[in-house]
Every structure is written in structure tokens, then in C-alpha cells.
Write an enzyme that holds these catalytic residues in place. Structure first.
Site, PDB file in Angstrom:
ATOM      1  N   ASP A 114      -7.198   2.884  -3.154  1.00  0.00           N
ATOM      2  CA  ASP A 114      -7.932   2.926  -1.882  1.00  0.00           C
ATOM      3  C   ASP A 114      -8.242   4.385  -1.563  1.00  0.00           C
ATOM      4  O   ASP A 114      -7.330   5.210  -1.443  1.00  0.00           O
ATOM      5  CB  ASP A 114      -7.071   2.303  -0.772  1.00  0.00           C
ATOM      6  CG  ASP A 114      -7.803   2.190   0.570  1.00  0.00           C
ATOM      7  OD1 ASP A 114      -8.969   2.643   0.664  1.00  0.00           O
ATOM      8  OD2 ASP A 114      -7.208   1.656   1.526  1.00  0.00           O
ATOM      9  N   ASP A 117     -13.677  -2.024   3.086  1.00  0.00           N
ATOM     10  CA  ASP A 117     -12.740  -2.052   4.220  1.00  0.00           C
ATOM     11  C   ASP A 117     -13.463  -1.519   5.460  1.00  0.00           C
ATOM     12  O   ASP A 117     -14.090  -2.287   6.205  1.00  0.00           O
ATOM     13  CB  ASP A 117     -11.486  -1.230   3.854  1.00  0.00           C
ATOM     14  CG  ASP A 117     -10.485  -1.050   4.989  1.00  0.00           C
ATOM     15  OD1 ASP A 117     -10.749  -1.509   6.118  1.00  0.00           O
ATOM     16  OD2 ASP A 117      -9.420  -0.425   4.768  1.00  0.00           O
ATOM     17  N   GLY A 146      -3.818  -4.017   6.207  1.00  0.00           N
ATOM     18  CA  GLY A 146      -2.810  -3.647   7.200  1.00  0.00           C
ATOM     19  C   GLY A 146      -3.144  -2.317   7.833  1.00  0.00           C
ATOM     20  O   GLY A 146      -3.930  -1.535   7.286  1.00  0.00           O
ATOM     21  N   LYS A 200      -1.013  -1.093  -4.490  1.00  0.00           N
ATOM     22  CA  LYS A 200      -2.195  -0.299  -4.132  1.00  0.00           C
ATOM     23  C   LYS A 200      -1.735   1.125  -3.910  1.00  0.00           C
ATOM     24  O   LYS A 200      -0.739   1.347  -3.211  1.00  0.00           O
ATOM     25  CB  LYS A 200      -2.833  -0.894  -2.874  1.00  0.00           C
ATOM     26  CG  LYS A 200      -3.687   0.049  -2.033  1.00  0.00           C
ATOM     27  CD  LYS A 200      -4.454  -0.754  -0.978  1.00  0.00           C
ATOM     28  CE  LYS A 200      -4.632   0.032   0.303  1.00  0.00           C
ATOM     29  NZ  LYS A 200      -5.291  -0.765   1.358  1.00  0.00           N
ATOM     30  N   SER A 258       0.867  -1.166   0.000  1.00  0.00           N
ATOM     31  CA  SER A 258       0.000   0.000   0.000  1.00  0.00           C
ATOM     32  C   SER A 258       0.910   1.224   0.000  1.00  0.00           C
ATOM     33  O   SER A 258       1.713   1.400   0.914  1.00  0.00           O
ATOM     34  CB  SER A 258      -0.887  -0.022   1.247  1.00  0.00           C
ATOM     35  OG  SER A 258      -1.647   1.166   1.326  1.00  0.00           O
ATOM     36  N   LYS A 302      -3.028   5.084  -2.734  1.00  0.00           N
ATOM     37  CA  LYS A 302      -4.082   5.833  -2.059  1.00  0.00           C
ATOM     38  C   LYS A 302      -4.542   6.958  -2.977  1.00  0.00           C
ATOM     39  O   LYS A 302      -3.713   7.605  -3.635  1.00  0.00           O
ATOM     40  CB  LYS A 302      -3.531   6.427  -0.757  1.00  0.00           C
ATOM     41  CG  LYS A 302      -3.166   5.375   0.282  1.00  0.00           C
ATOM     42  CD  LYS A 302      -4.409   4.712   0.845  1.00  0.00           C
ATOM     43  CE  LYS A 302      -4.069   3.825   2.031  1.00  0.00           C
ATOM     44  NZ  LYS A 302      -5.260   3.222   2.632  1.00  0.00           N
TER      45      LYS A 302
END
Ligand code: OSB
Ligand code: MG
Length: 370
Positions: free
Chosen positions: A190, A240, A292, A163, A137, A165
Site C-alpha cells: 500500500d 482506496d 482499516g 500488507k 497492515s 506499506k
């Protein structure tokens, strides 16, 4: 075998991140992590509270977790005859919310029970995998070139999916650049709840980039609007924040609010509930992966164990200790193979040793409850 917890030790540790981590809700440079040690028969089990330093990911934070554990959760568990680790969650179900705080204690009892039985934690929870696939991430960066450079580095290390953000102002144009530079990689985004249903057109523009999924685009507590958004998108939605229990997972699946679930141990309150979320998704043919929360080695090791359950099919956000910490509190630190996997350890409990001297040196408060 019954368990009677004789002592619970709460510790708060301070760990500066190697690199700041920025999401749509803010930037983290240093973690303040609550660890839970539970002791019985001369053996200790360990858990980690995954709450952030501020109530921005969800309602919990470091200080709320400390108070919940000290004043409510620990007193309900201490000295009680527990049939097994599954007995912990029902004892804590009177406490509304605060699942990360409770989950740190619950996971510690699972670790303790595995150790008392002489089993690795991953086997004790019903895991089936000896090696887990890993992704990374990557937070919001100062610039697109900085982001591309970080992606390049993680791919070179072997990670199986990237991934990034996103937030309004750091989304479609950034993803376009990433796709141009890396047309073939397994890529996802995300949003950490940064959008509203009225942003559906903007999110639909992401359909052009064949992303694996878009994670939690809408409110942290929403399922209904996600269902409407999913009906407008080709890209699968991954949930999530809004999945805090197996009931939420079942309802979200029934409403088609998403096609994938990110399971986080703390967010759902521990291993018993995480397994139920996993089972509900598996029964519906919905794949899950392990999320995580910038964990120390203890929470990270629990995530490795969780990722061995059969429906953890997709690469998770479980990555090497050195991406976060100059020095981790476990030995050896968690490492990733050149093929982007973590080999699951076979020692008792979560399977790594705790570096107690280092842990003590970064402890900012400690309380023994008995
Ligand atoms: O939404 O998955 C998230 C970190 C903190 C809070 C929320 C999230 C994250 C991550 C990082 O994406 C995952 C990790 O590397 O630990
Ligand atoms: Mg997320």
C-alpha cells in the site's frame, strides 16, 4: 418503524497505540478518536469517526470532524422523524466532503436501528458470513530485519495475508527481501498515494514479486492516471483513497483504474454508501475487502459487520484489538482465530459491550447535543 434521535453525544478519546504506525504520509503514535452516541427510546447506538489526527490520509482530521458533526451534521438529524437508518445519508448530502465525520453519525444510527429491532448489525445490513478472513497492515519499519520479524509474528498468529506499506526509498528492495524470506505468502503493498504516473517503471518492477495487489499508488483524488498505470502493470491495482462514493467506484471500474476496491466505512460516508460501493463492484465482478483506519473497538466492530456482505471476498485489514491497544474500549476485545478469522458476534447491534468506565477515563472532550 421510525426513529427520532433525541440526543447525540460527541466524545473525543485518546488512545496510545501499542506500536507506532508509519505510512508514506507520516507516523502515528497516539489516536485522537471521535465517537458518536445517538440515543432514542432509552437505547443508544454508537459510531466512530475514522478521520486521522491530521489531514494527511484525506482532507479530514479529528478537529474538522468535531466541528462538522456539532455545527452541521447533528443539527440536521436531531429530533427529526427518520423512516429508517437509510434516511440519514440523504439528510447529510448537502455537506460537501467530510464523509468520515458524517459516516460516524450514520453508522451510529444503523447500530441504534439494529438494537431497536433486536438484530445483530451484520444481519441488519444484509450480511451473509459468520466468520471473516483477516489480514494485517504492517507499517514502515526502522529496518528490513525488523519488518521480517513482524511479518513472522503475524503469520504465526494465523493472519491470511500480509500488507506492507511502501514509499519511494522503501519499496522494490524491501519487497524483494520480504519475498525472499516468504516466497509463498499472500502479500500486497500500500503506497498511500506516494507515487506519480512518471514512476510507472519503478512500480512495474514490483510485477516480479507476484503481489496480490498494489493499493492506491497515485494521488488520493485520482482515477484517470490509475487507469493508465493499470494498463502498464500486471499487478492488480486496488483503490482506496480515491473511492469516496458508489459513483467513484462505478467510474473507476468503467475506466479500468483498478481491479479491486478497498471499502472503508468512513471514507464513503457510512453503511448505506458502503453497501452501494459493494454492490457496484459485485455487479462488475470486482472483489472488495474491508480497510482499516486504526479504529478503536467500536469502529473495528462496525468493520467486522461490514465484512459479512457477500462480495467481501478477500481478507481485510480488520485484525485483533491487541495489535493496536493495550486495552480496548469494547468487551470482549476483538480476537483472531488461529486460522486467521474473526467470528462475527451475534448480540444486538455491533455485538460487543462498551467498557464505559474505561471510555470515560480516556475521554478528553464531550458534548451533549439535544
Ligand atoms: O491506507 O489502509 C490505509 C491506516 C491509516 C490510514 C490509512 C491506512 C491505514 C492502514 C491500517 O493500512 C489499517 C489498520 O490496521 O487499521
Ligand atoms: Mg490504503
Amino acid at each position: 418503524m421510525g426513529i427520532r434521535i433525541e440526543r447525540i453525544i460527541l466524545r473525543q478519546i485518546r488512545m496510545p497505540l501499542v506500536h507506532f504506525f508509519e505510512t508514506s504520509f507520516g507516523r502515528t503514535t497516539e489516536r485522537q478518536i471521535v465517537l458518536v452516541e445517538v440515543a432514542a427510546e432509552g437505547v443508544s447506538g454508537w459510531g466512530e469517526v475514522t478521520a486521522g489526527e491530521n489531514p494527511f490520509y484525506n482532507e479530514e482530521w479529528t478537529d474538522s470532524a468535531w466541528l462538522i458533526l456539532r455545527n452541521y451534521a447533528a443539527p440536521r438529524v436531531l429530533g427529526r422523524e427518520l423512516e429508517n437508518a437509510c434516511a440519514v445519508a440523504p439528510l447529510l448530502s448537502h455537506i460537501r466532503g467530510h464523509r468520515m465525520a458524517c459516516g460516524g453519525l450514520e453508522a451510529a444510527v444503523w447500530d441504534l436501528e439494529a438494537r431497536l429491532l433486536g438484530l445483530p448489525l451484520w444481519r441488519h445490513i444484509g450480511g451473509v458470513r459468520r466468520e471473516i478472513p483477516c489480514g494485517v497492515s504492517i507499517g514502515i519499519q526502522e529496518s528490513v530485519p525488523a519488518l521480517l520479524e513482524r511479518i513472522e509474528r503475524e503469520l504465526a498468529a494465523g493472519y491470511q495475508r500480509i500488507k506492507i506499506k511502501i514509499k519511494p526509498g522503501w519499496d522494490v528492495d524491501v519487497v524483494r527481501e520480504v519475498r525472499r524470506a516468504f516466497p509463498q505468502i499472500r502479500l500486497m503493498v500500500d503506497a498511500n498515494s506516494a507515487y506519480r504516473l512518471s514512476d510507472a517503471d519503478r512500480l512495474r518492477a514490483l510485477d516480479d514479486f507476484y503481489l496480490m495487489m498494489i493499493e492506491q499508488p497515485l494521488s488520493h483524488d485520482d482515477i484517470i492516471d490509475h487507469a493508465e498505470l493499470q494498463s502498464k502493470l500486471l499487478t492488480p491495482i486496488c483503490l482506496d483513497e480515491c473511492i469516496r462514493s458508489a459513483r467513484h467506484a462505478e467510474q473507476a471500474i468503467r475506466l479500468r483504474a483498478g481491479k479491486i476496491i478497498n471499502v472503508k466505512l468512513g471514507r464513503v460516508g457510512g453503511f448505506a454508501e458502503a453497501r452501494l460501493v459493494h454492490n457496484a463492484a459485485q455487479a462488475a465482478g470486482v472483489p472488495v475487502w474491508c480497510g482499516g483506519m486504526l479504529e478503536s473497538g467500536i469502529g473495528r466492530a462496525h468493520n467486522v459487520a461490514l465484512s459479512t456482505l457477500p462480495n467481501f471476498i478477500l481478507p481485510g485489514d480488520v485484525s485483533a484489538s491487541k495489535r493496536y491497544w493495550a486495552r480496548d474500549i469494547i468487551e470482549p476485545p476483538i480476537e483472531v482465530t488461529p486460522r486467521g478469522t474473526i467470528i462475527v458476534p451475534d448480540g444486538p447491534g455491533f455485538g460487543y459491550a462498551i467498557d464505559m468506565d474505561y471510555l470515560r477515563s480516556i475521554t478528553v472532550r464531550e458534548e451533549v447535543l439535544a
